[in-house]
Every structure is written in C-alpha cells, then in structure tokens.
Design a protein around this motif. Structure first.
Motif, PDB file in Angstrom:
ATOM      1  N   ARG A 185      34.828  35.800  29.759  1.00  0.00           N
ATOM      2  CA  ARG A 185      33.539  36.241  30.264  1.00  0.00           C
ATOM      3  C   ARG A 185      32.782  36.778  29.346  1.00  0.00           C
ATOM      4  N   ARG A 383      33.597  34.008  37.920  1.00  0.00           N
ATOM      5  CA  ARG A 383      34.256  34.088  39.385  1.00  0.00           C
ATOM      6  C   ARG A 383      34.448  32.878  39.998  1.00  0.00           C
ATOM      7  N   GLN A 388      37.524  32.183  42.551  1.00  0.00           N
ATOM      8  CA  GLN A 388      37.252  33.442  43.344  1.00  0.00           C
ATOM      9  C   GLN A 388      36.044  33.212  44.468  1.00  0.00           C
TER      10      GLN A 388
ATOM     11  N   ARG B  67      29.470  45.556  43.341  1.00  0.00           N
ATOM     12  CA  ARG B  67      30.221  45.580  42.026  1.00  0.00           C
ATOM     13  C   ARG B  67      30.635  46.957  41.999  1.00  0.00           C
ATOM     14  N   ASP B  70      33.623  47.502  44.668  1.00  0.00           N
ATOM     15  CA  ASP B  70      34.745  46.872  43.950  1.00  0.00           C
ATOM     16  C   ASP B  70      35.342  47.896  43.181  1.00  0.00           C
ATOM     17  N   ALA B 235      37.398  41.293  38.771  1.00  0.00           N
ATOM     18  CA  ALA B 235      38.387  41.329  39.753  1.00  0.00           C
ATOM     19  C   ALA B 235      39.516  42.449  39.314  1.00  0.00           C
ATOM     20  N   GLU B 237      38.003  45.277  37.216  1.00  0.00           N
ATOM     21  CA  GLU B 237      37.271  46.018  36.794  1.00  0.00           C
ATOM     22  C   GLU B 237      37.269  47.734  37.310  1.00  0.00           C
TER      23      GLU B 237
END
Lengths: 415, 281
Positions: A185, A383, A388, B67, B70, B235, B237
């Motif tokens: 990423r 993602r 995902q 985000r 999350d 995922a 973070e």
C-alpha cells in the motif's frame, strides 16, 4: 500533536557565524539537498565541483535528506510552508510539481526554445503547472517488464499473454512465482494500477480534472489485478506487502518469471556475483508505462535565485546528463543524448525501447492534491486486491472520496 | 498556623513553582494548542485556503469517517486481545517463577529479554518470520485482513508478557506465606487456595499491570507500522497510525489535531475508569 520544524536557532547561528567571518572572501552559497548516496552522491559531488569552477564566486553546499520519497516530501513541505530560504535548489519527484507550484513555493523557470524541443514532452509536462514551467527534468523513470530468457522465447505483448505464459510456466513447475510487482500500500501500487488502466484506455482523472476512476476500464483493470492475485495465482499474495526491493530480490533469486520494476534493477540483476539470473533475463517495454523520475526546481524563498537557476541549468545540461546516464544507467530526459552509442551500453533497455517507453509514458494526474489523492486510492486498491472489497465497490468508494477531497481543497471539477 | 509553618508553606510553593511551570510548558500548553488547532482548517499543502476557524467541523468529519471508526475498533480489539493474553500468560509465568527451583534467577533474566528489545527491532524480527520464503504454514499472513492480526497480537504478547509477569511476581513475593499455609492446614486444594487466597491478594498487582498495559496498548503505533503498515487496506490500522497519517503524511494539521484530541479523550477516560477501579479496593 503537530510538531512543526522551525529551523530558527540553527539559522540564526549560521547568520552569526557568517557575520563573524565577514572579512573572508564572501561568495554566494547555494544549498542543494540532492540524492547523495553511493555512486550517485559521488557523481553529484564531482559535477558540483565542476560547476564551482565554471562559476567562481558561487559555492554549492550539498545537504543530506532522507532518500525515501514520502519522507523527503514531508520535510520539503515543512521547510517550504515555513518560507525557509534554503535549500535553494530542490529535487522534486515528478508528481510534486503541481503541489509546490500551486502553493507558490517554487519559482517559475525559463527555458530556451532549443532546449524545449530537446526535452521529452512527458517529463516536461510534469514540470509545468497551469502552462508555466517550474522545474527542469533531471532523469526519467519508466516502468518496465523484466522477463526470463532461459524460460521463454519472447516477452508477452499483452497482459493476457503475460497471464497465459505465467500460468503455463507455473503448471510446468519451471518457476515458483509467475508475475511479481509492487503491490504494497504505497505510491508504487498506484503506478502499477495506472499502467494496467492506461493500457485499457482508462484514467484516474480526465483532461478536465474530473474523477473517472470508477468507470469501466478502471473496474476491469482492478478486477484483472485482483484475479491474478486471488483467483489464478499468477501473482503471489506476498506482493501485497512488497515494494521495489523485495520484488527485485525475489526476481534476482530466480523465483519469478516476470517482474514489473523500474530500470534501476537492471544493473543489480546483471551482476553475476549477487544475482542468480545474471545473463538469463531481459527487459521489455510495457504496453503503457508509468512516468516517474526527478526534477530540479528553485525555492521561491531563495535568497540567491540567480545562482540557484544557474545550478539547475548546469545539472540538466547535456554533458551532465550524459554522465549520469553512463555512470548510473538513468534515462536522460533529453532526446539528443539517445544518439550517443555510449549511452546504449549503459542503459537497462535497448535505446529504441527506452525511447518508445518514454514517448508513450503515462503521467500520474497533475493536481496539487496528488499525494493525498494517491494515498486515498492506495487504501481502496489494496482493499480490493486483498479480497476485502469487490473492485467496483472499492473504486466507487475511492472515487467518492477523491471527489470529496478535491472539492474540499476548492479544486473539484465535478459539478 | 504558626508563622513559621506559613513561611514554610510559602517556601514549598516557591520551590514547587519551577516544576509547575515545567508541566505547564511541556504538557498543558501543547495540549491546549492542539485543541485550538483542531478548531481550524489548517492544511499545510493548501496555503491558499488560509487557516480559517471552522468550529467543530474537523470533529464532525472524523465522526462521519468510516476509517476513523474502524481505527477505533481496531485499537480496542488490539487492547482486548493482547492485554487479555498477556494477563493470563503473565500470571502463569509469574506463578512459575515464584516457585523455588534451581536456575530460577537465570530463568527470570531470560524471561525478561523480550521486554528489553526495542519494539521496532522486535517488530522487524516478527515481520521477517512471518514474511519468510516460504511463509510459515504456507499462508501469506500479512496479506490477509484477518490473519494479519495474528503476528501483530503475537508480537505484542511475546514482547510484554514478561513485563506483566514481573509486576505480578513482585505482588506474589510480597504476599504473606502464612495465609497459604493456613489454607493448606484447613485442607484446601491447591486450586481453591489459588482462587480464594492468592488471587484476591494479588488484585492490586493485577490492577496495576492491567492499567499500564491497557494504556500502553491503546497507543500502539510502532509495532503496527513495521509489521503491517496498517494493512492490508486499513484492516489493522489503529487510531494512532490513522492520526499520524492525517497529521504528518497528509499534513492536515487541523483534522489531525482533532483526531489527537479524540484519542486523548478516549485514553483519558480509560485512565480515569481504571483509577476509580483501583481506588475502590
């Protein structure tokens, strides 16, 4: 907590020191934090020495900065936003010009008409913002495909052919990994995606600056990339954590059939002392290659803009660029240099392939918000690639967020 | 109050002044400044927007951002998983080290080794382990949204269990052996005397370990940066990494400051809850 870099005290100290040595012969000092590592650093030091001989009275002070692009970017922004007068000359990644020019942090430059025709249009376009020139290209980078000559007769001409050949080689057990690329990423992932996208005629932003990364070509490109990793296994899932160097090492150790990388890997791969694939690989141009590379610009707050301009002109003159190409294998941004037979020897790819790659190189969108848009896109691409999100869903979310960010900065082109 | 005591009190206040000023300068002022910053739109890369006051817009943006939620959920999950495991394993290790046996001193030192290694180094070692070619179990751990948590939690448990064990060991050693003796005389099984004597007496030490570890785990940053970079996607973070990205990579100071204030608020609430918990005994 926001910590801002304030170079006040060291600067003050420098001023005091300068005042103390007032009787010594005083010259103009140009500071330049360029890539100063290894062979590149040595060459730069030698060229700067020549510059000082040509321009007595101007002294160049080389500074060390982090070599990682995002760290250098962060440092530059903090300096420039604080209007610090040095460094005078800045080394920019091709995607930073718009950001720095729009903020008023770098000075417009003039270029003689003859030189204008000599520079390739793509890197020169990356040095412009709103029709004005703000930097000069130092070297060009283009994505290329490395392939194994001991396992294949000829390189693939399309992505579909690459997949077929990789699948066949994996089925035969010729090789452990099919196709490897920069899938972590970070910015590199966006360039890989952009190459697949451009090959399908798509774009991230259109010519008017509207976000079009949720259109069909983009969905198809991302789906193809996701399937290569998650469905066919043509690309290993490990690539999702790999930047340039892990990819290069895997190819260098003979684990992979194809590798997408920049030309820098060539010199390392052909060294038989370290590389298992020396003499067993070749480089092919990609159907669409992402444009990378570095530019030189002058700090708008510089106290010595004239001397800084002279240094930029000197370092981007044919003689210096030819030397960089010969010693470092970097692709020069000037067309005239490619007639030189010596250059062919030093470059990673045959001269005609290099020329073809540069002529059709795909720039990343020119917008002051690029680094922010890119980091947003990276999240959504990653993602989808890690399974995902579905590609369409990921790109719809990405496009929404890009539009929101552009609108917030007052740069939105969408009605 | 006698005049002497009053002047002594004044002297004490005077002597305490430098410390108070120091705290004000290095803790309170930066915090207030961050709060002030969070009420502005301040984007270092977009100087043409200026630095206008925007009220609570940055907070509203954070609360509307998936985000952010999350990241908060990831942080709380990480705290629960890693601290939970560390408490259980730390207790077992402490009980083991509490027994008298040959080589106990050497073992205690060895058990502390992971704690002494800098987090970044430990994280790199774990990353190499899980990234190895071939990867352990043939699974690309760091490329999977769920599996990526395994190395993250495992590395933290490996590194900080010794710390928990050490705190609990101190608690065990200060315990009055006569109480266990009495339980044994009364015919309690080892399990019952652990449950009804050791554990209640160990409660203060357990709470201290819990507070330290929770607040520490809540701020997790370096481990995740090195191991997964917050990925795949976002995922793994945590809040600290999301804040860092907004603040120092996107250079959105106003928004980043708002995130910092929120993180500070949550951490402070956790600390307060624990302080009350500890104080209640």
């Amino acid at each position: 907590m926001p910590v801002r870099f304030r170079p006040g005290p060291p600067l003050l100290l420098l001023l005091v020191l300068a005042a103390c040595t007032a009787d010594a012969p005083r010259g103009t000092v140009v500071t330049f934090p360029g890539s100063a590592l290894g062979a590149e650093g040595e060459l730069l030091a030698a060229q700067v020495e020549r510059f000082e001989r040509v321009h007595p009275g101007v002294r160049v002070e080389l500074r060390r900065t982090p070599d990682a692009a995002d760290q250098r970017h962060q440092l530059y922004v903090q300096w420039l936003a604080a209007r610090v007068p040095d460094p005078d000359v800045l080394q920019l990644d091709v995607v930073w010009t718009a950001e720095f020019a729009a903020a008023g942090w770098i000075r417009p430059l003039e270029l003689p008409a003859a030189a204008r025709d000599d520079f390739f249009p793509a890197p020169l376009a990356a040095a412009r913002w709103r029709e004005r020139l703000y930097a000069l290209p130092w070297f060009v980078d283009v994505g290329v495909l490395y392939w194994r000559t001991d396992l294949l007769e000829a390189p693939p001409q399309s992505f579909a052919a690459l997949e077929r050949q990789a699948q066949a080689a994996l089925a035969r057990g010729d090789v452990e990994l099919g196709w490897i690329f920069q899938g972590a990423r970070y910015e590199g992932l966006v360039t890989v995606f952009l190459e697949l996208l451009a090959a399908r005629g798509g774009a991230i932003l259109d010519a008017e600056g509207r976000v079009v990364v949720d259109r069909e070509p983009a969905v198809a490109a991302l789906a193809a990339l996701r399937d290569a990793i998650q469905v066919s296994g043509v690309a290993p899932r490990e690539v999702l954590t790999w930047q340039e160097e892990p990819v290069r090492l895997a190819f260098q150790n003979g684990r992979a059939l194809f590798m997408r990388n920049w030309p820098y890997a060539h010199a390392l791969l052909r060294d038989p002392e370290r590389s298992k694939v020396a003499g067993r690989f070749a480089v092919a141009p990609l159907p669409a290659a992402a444009l990378g590379g570095q530019l030189l610009a002058v700090n708008a707050a510089s106290d010595v803009p004239e001397a800084a301009r002279l240094l930029v002109a000197f370092l981007t003159a044919p003689e210096q660029l030819r030397e960089r190409a010969a010693r470092l294998g970097q692709l020069p941004p000037r067309r005239s240099l490619y007639d030189d037979p010596e250059l062919a020897e030093a470059l990673a790819i045959p001269v005609e392939d290099a020329l073809a790659s540069i002529e059709r190189a795909v720039p990343r969108p020119v917008t002051p918000l690029w680094t922010e848009l890119s980091s947003t896109l990276q999240v959504h691409l990653h993602r989808a690639l890690s399974g995902q999100r579905e590609p369409r869903e990921a790109l719809t979310a990405a496009a929404d967020e890009l539009r929101r960010r552009l609108a917030r900065a007052g740069l939105g082109a969408d009605a | 109050m006698s005049p002497g005591a009053r002047s002594e009190g004044r002297l004490a206040a005077l002597l305490g002044l430098p410390v108070a000023l120091c705290v004000l300068a290095v803790a309170v002022l930066p915090m207030l400044w961050t709060v002030w910053e969070s009420l502005h739109r301040h984007d270092l890369r977009l100087p043409w927007l200026g630095r206008p006051r925007v009220g609570l817009a940055n907070y509203a943006e954070a609360l509307a951002e998936a985000r952010f939620w999350d990241a908060l959920a990831h942080t709380l999950f990480f705290v629960l998983a890693s601290v939970g495991l560390e408490m259980v394993l730390g207790l077992l290790l402490a009980l083991l080290l509490h027994r008298a046996f040959r080589g106990r001193a050497a073992l205690r030192t060895l058990a502390l080794l992971p704690w002494a290694i800098p987090t970044v180094v430990a994280a790199l070692v774990w990353r190499f382990l899980f990234e190895g070619a071939p990867a352990p179990g043939g699974v690309p751990w760091l490329a999977d949204a769920t599996l990526a948590w395994v190395p993250v939690v495992l590395a933290d448990v490996w590194k900080t269990t010794p710390f928990v064990a050490l705190l609990l060991l101190a608690g065990l050693q200060s315990m009055d052996e006569a109480l266990l003796e009495a339980a044994r005389v009364d015919g309690a099984t080892a399990w019952r005397s652990f449950l009804h004597v050791t554990l209640p007496l160990l409660r203060p030490a357990l709470l201290v370990a819990l507070v330290f570890r929770t607040l520490d785990a809540f701020r997790v940053f370096d481990l995740v940066v090195v191991l997964t970079g917050g990925g795949p996607g976002t995922a793994t973070e945590p809040l600290a990494l999301y804040t860092f990205g907004a603040l120092l990579q996107e250079l959105r100071f106003g928004y980043g400051a708002a995130l910092s204030v929120i993180a500070f608020g949550v951490g402070f609430a956790l600390a307060l809850a624990y302080v009350r918990l500890v104080g209640r005994r």
